[in-house]
Design an enzyme around this catalytic site. Sequence first.
Site, PDB file in Angstrom:
ATOM      1  CD  GLU A 191      33.891  31.735  41.852  1.00 50.13           C
ATOM      2  OE1 GLU A 191      33.683  31.794  40.622  1.00 50.13           O
ATOM      3  OE2 GLU A 191      34.481  32.627  42.483  1.00 50.13           O
ATOM      4  CG  HIS A 235      31.001  40.768  48.106  1.00 54.19           C
ATOM      5  ND1 HIS A 235      30.693  40.981  46.790  1.00 54.19           N
ATOM      6  CD2 HIS A 235      32.242  40.215  48.109  1.00 54.19           C
ATOM      7  CE1 HIS A 235      31.704  40.596  46.022  1.00 54.19           C
ATOM      8  NE2 HIS A 235      32.661  40.120  46.793  1.00 54.19           N
TER       9      HIS A 235
HETATM   10  C1  LIG Z   1      32.597  35.160  41.289  1.00 55.95           C
HETATM   11  C2  LIG Z   1      33.591  35.803  42.182  1.00 55.95           C
HETATM   12  N1  LIG Z   1      34.607  35.073  42.673  1.00 55.95           N
HETATM   13  C3  LIG Z   1      35.514  35.625  43.486  1.00 55.95           C
HETATM   14  C4  LIG Z   1      35.416  36.933  43.839  1.00 55.95           C
HETATM   15  C5  LIG Z   1      36.429  37.559  44.777  1.00 55.95           C
HETATM   16  N2  LIG Z   1      37.308  38.431  44.020  1.00 55.95           N
HETATM   17  C6  LIG Z   1      37.076  39.746  43.899  1.00 55.95           C
HETATM   18  S1  LIG Z   1      38.149  40.488  42.887  1.00 55.95           S
HETATM   19  C7  LIG Z   1      38.985  39.059  42.610  1.00 55.95           C
HETATM   20  C8  LIG Z   1      40.164  39.049  41.714  1.00 55.95           C
HETATM   21  C9  LIG Z   1      39.810  39.502  40.353  1.00 55.95           C
HETATM   22  O1  LIG Z   1      40.950  39.568  39.571  1.00 55.95           O
HETATM   23  P1  LIG Z   1      40.875  40.295  38.183  1.00 55.95           P
HETATM   24  O2  LIG Z   1      39.686  39.827  37.440  1.00 55.95           O
HETATM   25  O3  LIG Z   1      42.192  40.132  37.537  1.00 55.95           O
HETATM   26  O4  LIG Z   1      40.609  41.818  38.544  1.00 55.95           O
HETATM   27  P2  LIG Z   1      41.563  42.819  39.353  1.00 55.95           P
HETATM   28  O5  LIG Z   1      41.155  42.732  40.776  1.00 55.95           O
HETATM   29  O6  LIG Z   1      42.954  42.430  39.122  1.00 55.95           O
HETATM   30  O7  LIG Z   1      41.217  44.155  38.789  1.00 55.95           O
HETATM   31  C10 LIG Z   1      38.407  38.009  43.306  1.00 55.95           C
HETATM   32  C11 LIG Z   1      38.889  36.631  43.311  1.00 55.95           C
HETATM   33  C12 LIG Z   1      34.314  37.665  43.341  1.00 55.95           C
HETATM   34  N3  LIG Z   1      34.112  38.935  43.681  1.00 55.95           N
HETATM   35  N4  LIG Z   1      33.437  37.091  42.501  1.00 55.95           N
END
Ligand SMILES: Cc1ncc(C[n+]2csc(CCOP(=O)(O)OP(=O)(O)O)c2C)c(N)n1
Lengths: 326, 331
Positions: free
Chosen positions: B60, B129
């Site tokens: 971000e 959230h």
């Molecule tokens: C700072 C932030 N940006 C975006 C999100 C939205 N978000 C939640 S999970 C996710 C994907 C995360 O991917 P990863 O780290 O690979 O974990 P996975 O879900 O695959 O376990 C996103 C973009 C968030 N919760 N926090």
Amino acid sequence: MAKAAKTNTEDYLRMYTQMVRIRAFEDNANQLYLSAKMPGLTHMSSGQEAVAVGICEALTPEDKITSTHRGHGHCVAKGAEFKAMFCELLGKEEGYCRGKGGSMHIADQSNGNLGANAIVGGSMGIATGAALSAKMQKTGAVAVCFFGDGATAQGLWYEVMNMAALWGLPVIYACENNGYSEYTRTDEIAAGSITARAEAFGIESYDLDGQDVLAVNDLTQKLVERCRKGEGPFFMNLKTYRYHGHHVGDINREYYRAKDEESEWKTTRDPITNFGKWLEGEKIATTDELIEINNSVRKEAEEAVAYALEAKYPDVSEVDMHVYVA
Amino acid sequence: MREITLSKAVNEAIAEEMRRDPTVFLMGEDVAEAGTPFKVLAGLVEEFGTERVIDTPISEPGFVGLAVGAAMTGTRPIVDLMFGDFIFLVMDQLCNQAAKTHYMSGGKLSVPMVLRTNMGATRRSAAQHSQSLHALVAHIPGLKVAMPSSAYEAKGLMKTAIRDNNPVVIFEDKLMYQDKAPVPEEEYLIPFGVANVKREGTDITLIGTSSMVQVAEAAADILASEGISAEVIDPRTIVPLDEETLIKSVKKTSRAIVIDEGHQSYGVTGEIAARLNEKAFYHLDAPVVRMGAMDVPVPFSPALEDITVPTPEGVAAMARKLCSGEMIHAA
Ligand SMILES: Cc1ncc(C[n+]2csc(CCOP(=O)(O)OP(=O)(O)O)c2C)c(N)n1
Ligand SMILES: [Mg+2]
């Protein structure tokens, strides 16, 4: 499966049981969502059990972990009970966080789980800080920072790796690399090699099969010991897979992930099935014994769900309690 | 008139502006094929391609910084920040960089970018959230802040934001994405700093932002059945704020409640109440009352979450007290 000496049957069976417990927890959580009994959404970790269990089985309750939005597996693996977990998922008073945190914020202080986190990468500083405090206080404790492949895009990771490496902190960064950042393949939004990024800070790094609980456990045991001797930090890039959608509501997902790919992982690389086969092959357990483990875990989970559904909500007077330490 | 959802209204506004101005582009997490988790941007990548609808890594501060630089050099980025709560991650780029560039450069540089994000509790999404953080950015000179209260406002304000030469932050209420409202087929823009008198009344003014406009209207319905006539006003943008319309209303009704979903302390409600006290004091028959979200992190449990935000019943009860003179001698 890695060739581990058949030293401790009990440890193997506990690892198997813990993986089954995570799967059972997630299946029940998913069912609660599908039957509209759970407030909000939740992220399932089914498929990723060997990472959580392989790592947490190498830790003591004094060692700390930080977890993610996909955190039920870490929580179970670090020793949490089903009842208090389901109560938390349903926002009940007897939940680990008295219903204030929910699925994305479960913390279990008694077992060294400093909490799940709804900010991607949000726990990287916390885990590194826990390692700093372990070093300052000479507790000998290690901190494991779980995060996803998507989280490696957060700049915070690079800042804290620099400090961890500079100061020799007892922290293990464990990337649960399931290949996806929400609805996007991580390789479409990540340049170069994740492992090389950690290596650039002089951090000893490992790529390994996150579906192989013994391999994960063996390596973690070694790294934990070395952390305790002041040889940290370390990085583990664990290749794994999430079976469900990004969250329980992500059902039609073929636009970003093929059904074939999902069934391939489920049928050939399932961490529980494969470890079960190994246990049978090594004559550590019989098929019947494994079935019995599955049955009793399922029963425990169902009883905990029934309990949590009936449990009380917190009293409204709790709403402004815990904003500040009393 | 046709009715469309708030989600569709935002989508149309962005699509129209992207057709009109080739320098407008979109950037954020899962904005392209996924069209965001709320599906608000669905279909845009098909029309505009991945050059103008860009999926970013989960970085971000990085992509907001990129937007600031791109905006300073000839483009008009619209940055999608998936949840309003993530604004804390981008504060430096937004508040130290984007907000101050025009001023610090003596008017030489400008940052025509839009940051669209969301707000709103009661979705059972817990403390990271569910926040409504618009007051934080409204505090920073140089940023404009829009808070659409329906699909109609969402479209008109978004189009104005994209054409504005300043950094604009738009907070959409994530619980309103599927709410429908009449939206004309023909093009329209809603100017910033022009409040909308949603309902005229004589006894009390209810000023609401975003979804709190609906809460104010529902409270006005309750009050009407009891013979209390409430005027409901939606400022639509909190920076710039249409003080004139608010003051005019309060001079007429002599009472006001300000309702907003941000935390009550040091928030939008306090700012608006203070301005009314300063500029309409002589006309007031009761203190201007703030009704914000409770000063607690948003709890997950439904049993707790629902009591943290203003409700129509709560607003009506407060209005009754004000109209009966009960608040005047309050300790
Ligand atoms: C700072 C932030 N940006 C975006 C999100 C939205 N978000 C939640 S999970 C996710 C994907 C995360 O991917 P990863 O780290 O690979 O974990 P996975 O879900 O695959 O376990 C996103 C973009 C968030 N919760 N926090
Ligand atoms: Mg991932």
